[in-house]
Design a protein around this motif. Structure first.
Motif, PDB file in Angstrom:
ATOM      1  N   THR A  59     -10.617   8.493 -14.558  1.00 45.95           N
ATOM      2  CA  THR A  59     -11.073   7.120 -14.326  1.00 45.95           C
ATOM      3  C   THR A  59     -10.599   6.638 -12.960  1.00 45.95           C
ATOM      4  O   THR A  59      -9.445   6.835 -12.588  1.00 45.95           O
ATOM      5  CB  THR A  59     -10.540   6.171 -15.419  1.00 45.95           C
ATOM      6  N   LYS A  60     -11.503   6.017 -12.221  1.00 41.41           N
ATOM      7  CA  LYS A  60     -11.157   5.455 -10.914  1.00 41.41           C
ATOM      8  C   LYS A  60     -10.899   3.969 -11.089  1.00 41.41           C
ATOM      9  O   LYS A  60     -11.668   3.258 -11.727  1.00 41.41           O
ATOM     10  CB  LYS A  60     -12.294   5.693  -9.924  1.00 41.41           C
ATOM     11  N   TYR A  61      -9.801   3.510 -10.506  1.00 41.76           N
ATOM     12  CA  TYR A  61      -9.386   2.115 -10.628  1.00 41.76           C
ATOM     13  C   TYR A  61      -9.463   1.427  -9.283  1.00 41.76           C
ATOM     14  O   TYR A  61      -9.162   2.024  -8.248  1.00 41.76           O
ATOM     15  CB  TYR A  61      -7.944   2.027 -11.150  1.00 41.76           C
ATOM     16  N   ARG A  62      -9.818   0.156  -9.311  1.00 41.83           N
ATOM     17  CA  ARG A  62      -9.816  -0.659  -8.089  1.00 41.83           C
ATOM     18  C   ARG A  62      -8.435  -1.285  -7.976  1.00 41.83           C
ATOM     19  O   ARG A  62      -8.151  -2.310  -8.594  1.00 41.83           O
ATOM     20  CB  ARG A  62     -10.880  -1.734  -8.179  1.00 41.83           C
ATOM     21  N   ILE A  63      -7.569  -0.647  -7.217  1.00 42.10           N
ATOM     22  CA  ILE A  63      -6.195  -1.119  -7.148  1.00 42.10           C
ATOM     23  C   ILE A  63      -5.890  -1.881  -5.868  1.00 42.10           C
ATOM     24  O   ILE A  63      -4.891  -2.563  -5.768  1.00 42.10           O
ATOM     25  CB  ILE A  63      -5.196   0.033  -7.348  1.00 42.10           C
ATOM     26  N   GLY A  64      -6.746  -1.755  -4.876  1.00 41.83           N
ATOM     27  CA  GLY A  64      -6.598  -2.529  -3.654  1.00 41.83           C
ATOM     28  C   GLY A  64      -5.220  -2.422  -3.018  1.00 41.83           C
ATOM     29  O   GLY A  64      -4.608  -1.372  -2.947  1.00 41.83           O
ATOM     30  N   SER A  65      -4.718  -3.541  -2.573  1.00 42.64           N
ATOM     31  CA  SER A  65      -3.474  -3.583  -1.809  1.00 42.64           C
ATOM     32  C   SER A  65      -2.218  -3.554  -2.662  1.00 42.64           C
ATOM     33  O   SER A  65      -1.112  -3.526  -2.135  1.00 42.64           O
ATOM     34  CB  SER A  65      -3.453  -4.837  -0.936  1.00 42.64           C
ATOM     35  N   ILE A  66      -2.359  -3.553  -3.973  1.00 41.84           N
ATOM     36  CA  ILE A  66      -1.175  -3.616  -4.834  1.00 41.84           C
ATOM     37  C   ILE A  66      -0.256  -2.406  -4.643  1.00 41.84           C
ATOM     38  O   ILE A  66       0.950  -2.493  -4.836  1.00 41.84           O
ATOM     39  CB  ILE A  66      -1.570  -3.773  -6.312  1.00 41.84           C
ATOM     40  N   THR A  67      -0.806  -1.283  -4.219  1.00 45.55           N
ATOM     41  CA  THR A  67       0.010  -0.071  -4.091  1.00 45.55           C
ATOM     42  C   THR A  67       0.827  -0.025  -2.800  1.00 45.55           C
ATOM     43  O   THR A  67       1.739   0.789  -2.697  1.00 45.55           O
ATOM     44  CB  THR A  67      -0.864   1.187  -4.151  1.00 45.55           C
ATOM     45  N   LYS A  68       0.532  -0.873  -1.848  1.00 45.60           N
ATOM     46  CA  LYS A  68       1.250  -0.821  -0.562  1.00 45.60           C
ATOM     47  C   LYS A  68       2.746  -1.051  -0.738  1.00 45.60           C
ATOM     48  O   LYS A  68       3.557  -0.354  -0.136  1.00 45.60           O
ATOM     49  CB  LYS A  68       0.665  -1.828   0.419  1.00 45.60           C
ATOM     50  N   GLY A  69       3.118  -1.999  -1.567  1.00 47.09           N
ATOM     51  CA  GLY A  69       4.538  -2.271  -1.811  1.00 47.09           C
ATOM     52  C   GLY A  69       5.239  -1.106  -2.490  1.00 47.09           C
ATOM     53  O   GLY A  69       6.379  -0.766  -2.160  1.00 47.09           O
ATOM     54  N   PHE A  70       4.566  -0.479  -3.450  1.00 46.22           N
ATOM     55  CA  PHE A  70       5.144   0.679  -4.134  1.00 46.22           C
ATOM     56  C   PHE A  70       5.335   1.842  -3.169  1.00 46.22           C
ATOM     57  O   PHE A  70       6.356   2.522  -3.187  1.00 46.22           O
ATOM     58  CB  PHE A  70       4.251   1.125  -5.299  1.00 46.22           C
ATOM     59  N   THR A  71       4.320   2.056  -2.320  1.00 44.10           N
ATOM     60  CA  THR A  71       4.399   3.143  -1.348  1.00 44.10           C
ATOM     61  C   THR A  71       5.535   2.900  -0.359  1.00 44.10           C
ATOM     62  O   THR A  71       6.313   3.808  -0.056  1.00 44.10           O
ATOM     63  CB  THR A  71       3.061   3.289  -0.601  1.00 44.10           C
ATOM     64  N   ALA A  72       5.658   1.678   0.132  1.00 43.56           N
ATOM     65  CA  ALA A  72       6.735   1.352   1.071  1.00 43.56           C
ATOM     66  C   ALA A  72       8.098   1.551   0.426  1.00 43.56           C
ATOM     67  O   ALA A  72       9.009   2.118   1.046  1.00 43.56           O
ATOM     68  CB  ALA A  72       6.582  -0.091   1.558  1.00 43.56           C
ATOM     69  N   THR A  73       8.248   1.119  -0.820  1.00 40.01           N
ATOM     70  CA  THR A  73       9.512   1.291  -1.529  1.00 40.01           C
ATOM     71  C   THR A  73       9.846   2.766  -1.702  1.00 40.01           C
ATOM     72  O   THR A  73      10.985   3.189  -1.478  1.00 40.01           O
ATOM     73  CB  THR A  73       9.457   0.599  -2.910  1.00 40.01           C
ATOM     74  N   ALA A  74       8.852   3.560  -2.077  1.00 43.28           N
ATOM     75  CA  ALA A  74       9.075   5.000  -2.256  1.00 43.28           C
ATOM     76  C   ALA A  74       9.491   5.660  -0.945  1.00 43.28           C
ATOM     77  O   ALA A  74      10.410   6.492  -0.925  1.00 43.28           O
ATOM     78  CB  ALA A  74       7.813   5.661  -2.804  1.00 43.28           C
ATOM     79  N   ILE A  75       8.850   5.283   0.149  1.00 42.21           N
ATOM     80  CA  ILE A  75       9.189   5.852   1.456  1.00 42.21           C
ATOM     81  C   ILE A  75      10.623   5.495   1.837  1.00 42.21           C
ATOM     82  O   ILE A  75      11.393   6.344   2.300  1.00 42.21           O
ATOM     83  CB  ILE A  75       8.186   5.390   2.533  1.00 42.21           C
ATOM     84  N   LEU A  76      11.004   4.247   1.633  1.00 39.10           N
ATOM     85  CA  LEU A  76      12.369   3.835   1.977  1.00 39.10           C
ATOM     86  C   LEU A  76      13.409   4.515   1.078  1.00 39.10           C
ATOM     87  O   LEU A  76      14.498   4.872   1.537  1.00 39.10           O
ATOM     88  CB  LEU A  76      12.496   2.313   1.916  1.00 39.10           C
ATOM     89  N   GLN A  77      13.075   4.727  -0.188  1.00 39.96           N
ATOM     90  CA  GLN A  77      13.992   5.445  -1.077  1.00 39.96           C
ATOM     91  C   GLN A  77      14.146   6.894  -0.632  1.00 39.96           C
ATOM     92  O   GLN A  77      15.251   7.446  -0.645  1.00 39.96           O
ATOM     93  CB  GLN A  77      13.509   5.375  -2.524  1.00 39.96           C
ATOM     94  N   LEU A  78      13.044   7.524  -0.228  1.00 37.05           N
ATOM     95  CA  LEU A  78      13.119   8.901   0.271  1.00 37.05           C
ATOM     96  C   LEU A  78      13.940   8.972   1.555  1.00 37.05           C
ATOM     97  O   LEU A  78      14.681   9.933   1.781  1.00 37.05           O
ATOM     98  CB  LEU A  78      11.716   9.470   0.489  1.00 37.05           C
ATOM     99  N   GLN A  79      13.830   7.945   2.389  1.00 37.16           N
ATOM    100  CA  GLN A  79      14.644   7.899   3.607  1.00 37.16           C
ATOM    101  C   GLN A  79      16.127   7.787   3.243  1.00 37.16           C
ATOM    102  O   GLN A  79      16.971   8.479   3.832  1.00 37.16           O
ATOM    103  CB  GLN A  79      14.222   6.735   4.499  1.00 37.16           C
ATOM    104  N   GLU A  80      16.463   6.943   2.283  1.00 40.17           N
ATOM    105  CA  GLU A  80      17.860   6.809   1.841  1.00 40.17           C
ATOM    106  C   GLU A  80      18.417   8.131   1.320  1.00 40.17           C
ATOM    107  O   GLU A  80      19.594   8.426   1.482  1.00 40.17           O
ATOM    108  CB  GLU A  80      17.977   5.757   0.734  1.00 40.17           C
ATOM    109  N   GLN A  81      17.566   8.932   0.693  1.00 38.82           N
ATOM    110  CA  GLN A  81      17.987  10.225   0.149  1.00 38.82           C
ATOM    111  C   GLN A  81      18.015  11.315   1.224  1.00 38.82           C
ATOM    112  O   GLN A  81      18.435  12.443   0.945  1.00 38.82           O
ATOM    113  CB  GLN A  81      17.029  10.655  -0.968  1.00 38.82           C
ATOM    114  N   GLY A  82      17.546  10.986   2.421  1.00 36.86           N
ATOM    115  CA  GLY A  82      17.534  11.959   3.506  1.00 36.86           C
ATOM    116  C   GLY A  82      16.353  12.907   3.461  1.00 36.86           C
ATOM    117  O   GLY A  82      16.319  13.907   4.177  1.00 36.86           O
ATOM    118  N   ALA A  83      15.362  12.610   2.623  1.00 42.71           N
ATOM    119  CA  ALA A  83      14.203  13.492   2.488  1.00 42.71           C
ATOM    120  C   ALA A  83      13.192  13.312   3.622  1.00 42.71           C
ATOM    121  O   ALA A  83      12.404  14.210   3.898  1.00 42.71           O
ATOM    122  CB  ALA A  83      13.522  13.262   1.145  1.00 42.71           C
ATOM    123  N   LEU A  84      13.224  12.148   4.269  1.00 46.04           N
ATOM    124  CA  LEU A  84      12.351  11.888   5.407  1.00 46.04           C
ATOM    125  C   LEU A  84      12.918  10.736   6.206  1.00 46.04           C
ATOM    126  O   LEU A  84      13.901  10.113   5.814  1.00 46.04           O
ATOM    127  CB  LEU A  84      10.919  11.576   4.953  1.00 46.04           C
TER     128      LEU A  84
END
Length: 87
Positions: free
Chosen positions: A54-79
């Motif tokens: 199923t394809k969902y219309r999620i729009g901009s709601i995922t931007k915050g989740f993506t940013a949080t995940a990236i910053l968490q990966l940075q804290e872990q030294g993964a990127l």
């Protein structure tokens, strides 16, 4: 692991049956897909069920989740947020 998957499936089925969740779930662990399932309806009017495809219309709601995940990966030294994206 099978016990945890069974418990999670039981929980998700209960949410679905009581109308508390409608969507698709993908749970993976160490490269293995443990659950890939749709719950509830994608279209209530036409009684179309959700599926893993199923394809969902999620729009901009995922931007915050993506940013949080990236910053968490940075804290872990993964990127680093200064890393470039190579194509």
């Amino acid at each position: 692991m099978k016990k945890i998957v069974g418990q999670l499936e039981k929980y998700l089925n209960a949410l679905d049956q009581n109308g508390y969740f409608s969507g698709s779930i993908l749970v993976g662990y160490k490269g293995d897909v443990l659950i890939c399932q749709g719950y509830g309806l994608a279209n209530v009017e036409n009684n179309v069920p959700n599926t893993p495809q199923t394809k969902y219309r999620i729009g901009s709601i995922t931007k915050g989740f993506t940013a949080t995940a990236i910053l968490q990966l940075q804290e872990q030294g993964a990127l680093s947020v200064q890393d470039t994206i190579d194509r």
